[in-house]
Design a protein around this motif. Structure first.
Motif, PDB file in Angstrom:
ATOM      1  N   LEU A 218      33.643  30.780  29.254  1.00 24.28           N
ATOM      2  CA  LEU A 218      33.269  29.681  28.360  1.00 24.28           C
ATOM      3  C   LEU A 218      32.166  30.095  27.391  1.00 24.28           C
ATOM      4  O   LEU A 218      32.005  29.492  26.329  1.00 24.28           O
ATOM      5  N   VAL A 219      31.396  31.120  27.779  1.00 23.47           N
ATOM      6  CA  VAL A 219      30.325  31.613  26.913  1.00 23.47           C
ATOM      7  C   VAL A 219      30.862  32.643  25.928  1.00 23.47           C
ATOM      8  O   VAL A 219      30.563  32.598  24.724  1.00 23.47           O
ATOM      9  N   TYR A 220      31.669  33.566  26.419  1.00 21.65           N
ATOM     10  CA  TYR A 220      32.126  34.662  25.563  1.00 21.65           C
ATOM     11  C   TYR A 220      33.091  34.195  24.476  1.00 21.65           C
ATOM     12  O   TYR A 220      33.125  34.781  23.393  1.00 21.65           O
ATOM     13  N   GLY A 221      33.869  33.153  24.747  1.00 24.36           N
ATOM     14  CA  GLY A 221      34.794  32.670  23.726  1.00 24.36           C
ATOM     15  C   GLY A 221      34.081  32.216  22.465  1.00 24.36           C
ATOM     16  O   GLY A 221      34.367  32.707  21.363  1.00 24.36           O
TER      17      GLY A 221
ATOM     18  N   ALA B  87      29.009  38.636  41.737  1.00 21.48           N
ATOM     19  CA  ALA B  87      29.060  37.560  40.751  1.00 21.48           C
ATOM     20  C   ALA B  87      28.534  38.048  39.405  1.00 21.48           C
ATOM     21  O   ALA B  87      29.080  37.693  38.345  1.00 21.48           O
ATOM     22  N   VAL B  88      27.485  38.877  39.413  1.00 23.99           N
ATOM     23  CA  VAL B  88      26.969  39.445  38.162  1.00 23.99           C
ATOM     24  C   VAL B  88      28.038  40.328  37.516  1.00 23.99           C
ATOM     25  O   VAL B  88      28.241  40.287  36.290  1.00 23.99           O
ATOM     26  N   GLN B  89      28.728  41.126  38.325  1.00 25.17           N
ATOM     27  CA  GLN B  89      29.845  41.902  37.791  1.00 25.17           C
ATOM     28  C   GLN B  89      30.859  40.990  37.100  1.00 25.17           C
ATOM     29  O   GLN B  89      31.355  41.299  36.012  1.00 25.17           O
ATOM     30  N   GLY B  90      31.184  39.885  37.751  1.00 25.08           N
ATOM     31  CA  GLY B  90      32.138  38.944  37.175  1.00 25.08           C
ATOM     32  C   GLY B  90      31.652  38.354  35.869  1.00 25.08           C
ATOM     33  O   GLY B  90      32.434  38.176  34.929  1.00 25.08           O
ATOM     34  N   LEU B  91      30.345  38.060  35.796  1.00 18.12           N
ATOM     35  CA  LEU B  91      29.781  37.532  34.549  1.00 18.12           C
ATOM     36  C   LEU B  91      29.990  38.502  33.397  1.00 18.12           C
ATOM     37  O   LEU B  91      30.252  38.089  32.261  1.00 18.12           O
ATOM     38  N   GLY B  92      29.869  39.789  33.673  1.00 15.30           N
ATOM     39  CA  GLY B  92      30.075  40.779  32.616  1.00 15.30           C
ATOM     40  C   GLY B  92      31.537  41.046  32.337  1.00 15.30           C
ATOM     41  O   GLY B  92      31.964  41.109  31.181  1.00 15.30           O
ATOM     42  N   GLY B  93      32.335  41.176  33.397  1.00  3.48           N
ATOM     43  CA  GLY B  93      33.742  41.491  33.220  1.00  3.48           C
ATOM     44  C   GLY B  93      34.518  40.416  32.493  1.00  3.48           C
ATOM     45  O   GLY B  93      35.584  40.691  31.920  1.00  3.48           O
ATOM     46  N   ALA B  94      34.009  39.186  32.483  1.00  2.00           N
ATOM     47  CA  ALA B  94      34.711  38.084  31.818  1.00  2.00           C
ATOM     48  C   ALA B  94      34.956  38.362  30.341  1.00  2.00           C
ATOM     49  O   ALA B  94      35.982  37.967  29.785  1.00  2.00           O
ATOM     50  N   ALA B  95      34.024  39.045  29.694  1.00  2.00           N
ATOM     51  CA  ALA B  95      34.191  39.343  28.266  1.00  2.00           C
ATOM     52  C   ALA B  95      35.443  40.164  28.016  1.00  2.00           C
ATOM     53  O   ALA B  95      36.100  40.033  26.972  1.00  2.00           O
TER      54      ALA B  95
ATOM     55  N   LEU C 135      37.675  30.030  21.800  1.00  2.00           N
ATOM     56  CA  LEU C 135      37.420  28.914  22.703  1.00  2.00           C
ATOM     57  C   LEU C 135      38.635  28.644  23.582  1.00  2.00           C
ATOM     58  O   LEU C 135      38.506  28.446  24.793  1.00  2.00           O
ATOM     59  N   ALA C 136      39.824  28.638  22.981  1.00  2.00           N
ATOM     60  CA  ALA C 136      41.038  28.378  23.758  1.00  2.00           C
ATOM     61  C   ALA C 136      41.259  29.459  24.807  1.00  2.00           C
ATOM     62  O   ALA C 136      41.619  29.170  25.955  1.00  2.00           O
ATOM     63  N   SER C 137      41.024  30.706  24.429  1.00  2.00           N
ATOM     64  CA  SER C 137      41.190  31.810  25.376  1.00  2.00           C
ATOM     65  C   SER C 137      40.195  31.715  26.519  1.00  2.00           C
ATOM     66  O   SER C 137      40.543  31.917  27.691  1.00  2.00           O
ATOM     67  N   SER C 138      38.940  31.393  26.190  1.00  2.00           N
ATOM     68  CA  SER C 138      37.920  31.329  27.232  1.00  2.00           C
ATOM     69  C   SER C 138      38.135  30.141  28.159  1.00  2.00           C
ATOM     70  O   SER C 138      38.000  30.271  29.379  1.00  2.00           O
ATOM     71  N   LEU C 139      38.490  28.983  27.611  1.00  2.00           N
ATOM     72  CA  LEU C 139      38.741  27.823  28.455  1.00  2.00           C
ATOM     73  C   LEU C 139      39.947  28.061  29.352  1.00  2.00           C
ATOM     74  O   LEU C 139      39.925  27.742  30.548  1.00  2.00           O
ATOM     75  N   GLY C 140      41.008  28.646  28.775  1.00  2.00           N
ATOM     76  CA  GLY C 140      42.181  28.967  29.578  1.00  2.00           C
ATOM     77  C   GLY C 140      41.854  29.943  30.683  1.00  2.00           C
ATOM     78  O   GLY C 140      42.267  29.764  31.836  1.00  2.00           O
ATOM     79  N   GLY C 141      41.093  30.978  30.358  1.00  2.00           N
ATOM     80  CA  GLY C 141      40.711  31.951  31.370  1.00  2.00           C
ATOM     81  C   GLY C 141      39.846  31.345  32.453  1.00  2.00           C
ATOM     82  O   GLY C 141      39.986  31.669  33.637  1.00  2.00           O
ATOM     83  N   THR C 142      38.928  30.455  32.065  1.00  2.00           N
ATOM     84  CA  THR C 142      38.074  29.787  33.047  1.00  2.00           C
ATOM     85  C   THR C 142      38.908  28.984  34.033  1.00  2.00           C
ATOM     86  O   THR C 142      38.731  29.075  35.254  1.00  2.00           O
TER      87      THR C 142
END
Length: 391
Positions: free
Chosen positions: A56-59, A99-107, A335-342
């Motif tokens: 939701l942040v990276y989108g 969880a920190v890894q996940g925060l970075g890998g989300a991008a 935004l659509a990509s990030s929301l969908g991924g979330t």
């Protein structure tokens, strides 16, 4: 298209590699910390949920500052999380650093999908998405084997050191090879009210939500398998870490080989029809496999063959659903990509947490949770992707 698919696939590969490479070490991690298996599975749940929410942040960042900057930021956070996981002194610390890894890998999940939407739509975009998934297929086929090789000569902590190096190499590839695909005139300012309004519109769009959640429950079935299979294959079927890695790779081949046909089949029968048929096949195979397990017919060849067929159906569903979900939202693809991924990643984390209390080390609870994913995907297809919309 080939060069783009290779570069984006290598970027998107980092996140799955962080999941798959340490799977053979999960029983060893439980023994090292003296914790139950569910505690080790929490390292996956933490990764998935952080991975999902961070999208939701990276989108919005990708829509505002272009596609490259969020990748640099995400990879830096991923490397920090990998180093932290390698030095974790307790299972709680390992969950936190995962969880920190996940925060970075989300991008690395959000941005490649937005880049695809920048460049292509329709069947062409599906072909590029399938090409990316072909590169990602290295992860479930080779990452567990790589993890087994590492723990054969070192301990599980070395796996995370290797992941930190992979993150640094990905930074170098992005800096040298991947161009910016969002020109300044198409960038959108970060506006909280506009983000809320855009998110609300997406959540109210039945086409976007239906396709996102269909893909989400398909992905959730993978996550359930990833969380439970290391223990099932070792405990119930008696496989070594290397044997598990081979069986895991076979299960993944069905998905990624079928995904390469998605663009062609989408042109032939229509992309929505492809989603409907693929979802029906996925539900059929997962429910049948669970029924056979209930009848006491569980065996390693049966589980591997059944999941191979189910995953082959998902191979045409997931890339097609991803493309269709974004097709009408090019103006805010990030935004659509990030929301969908979330939504998809959180669905996976929730399914692992929900199935955890039923897990007894055998295949039955795992197959039951996967069948629930199949039923949910089929129900969503029937209610949110009605037949009259099929094209």
């Amino acid at each position: 298209m080939l060069r783009t698919g290779l570069v984006l696939g290598l970027l998107a590969l980092v996140g799955p590699f962080a999941i798959d490479m340490y799977l053979p070490a999960m029983p060893g991690i439980a023994a090292a910390f003296g914790t139950p298996e569910t505690a080790v599975q929490a390292t996956l749940t933490g990764y998935f949920i952080a991975f999902g929410v961070a999208q939701l942040v990276y989108g919005p960042l990708a829509d505002r500052y272009g596609r490259r900057l969020p990748v640099f930021l995400g990879l830096a956070v991923f490397v920090a999380g990998s180093i932290g996981a390698a030095t974790a002194g307790s299972i709680g610390a390992l969950v936190t650093w995962r969880a920190v890894q996940g925060l970075g890998g989300a991008a690395l999940m959000v941005v490649p999908r937005a880049i695809v939407r920048d460049m292509y739509t329709g069947p062409q975009a599906t072909r590029l998405m399938a090409m990316i998934m072909l590169v990602i297929s290295v992860s479930p086929m080779l990452a567990p084997l790589a993890g087994s090789a590492v723990i054969a000569v070192a301990d599980w902590r070395t796996i995370f050191a290797v992941l930190a190096v992979a993150g640094l190499l990905s930074l170098l590839v992005t800096a040298l090879v991947q161009p910016e695909t969002l020109p300044p005139e198409r960038r959108l300012p970060i506006n909280a009210a506009a983000l809320i309004r855009g998110g609300r519109d997406l959540l109210r769009d039945p086409g976007f939500m239906g396709l996102t959640l269909i893909g989400g429950f398909g992905m959730a079935s993978f996550f359930v398998f990833i969380a439970f299979a290391p223990f099932v294959y070792v405990r119930e079927f008696g496989l070594t870490p290397t044997g598990f890695s081979v069986a895991f790779a076979v299960n993944a081949i069905g998905f990624f080989s079928a995904s390469q046909c998605a663009g062609y089949l989408g042109e032939r029968m229509g992309m929505r029809q492809l989603v409907r048929r693929g979802t029906a096949g996925f539900a059929l195979f997962t429910i049948l496999l669970f029924a056979l397990a209930l009848a006491g017919l569980t065996s390693l060849p049966l589980v591997v063959a059944g999941l191979f067929c189910a995953n082959a159906c998902l191979g045409v569903v997931i890339p097609t659903a991803m493309v269709l979900a974004l097709d009408d939202h090019g103006e805010n693809a990030g935004l659509a990509s990030s929301l969908g991924g979330t939504l998809q990643m959180v669905a996976g984390g929730v399914m692992i947490a929900a199935a955890g209390p039923f897990f007894d080390g055998t295949a039955l609870p795992m197959l039951g949770a996967i069948a629930v994913c199949g039923l949910a995907a089929m129900g969503l297809t029937a209610t949110m992707l009605p037949r009259e919309q099929v094209a």
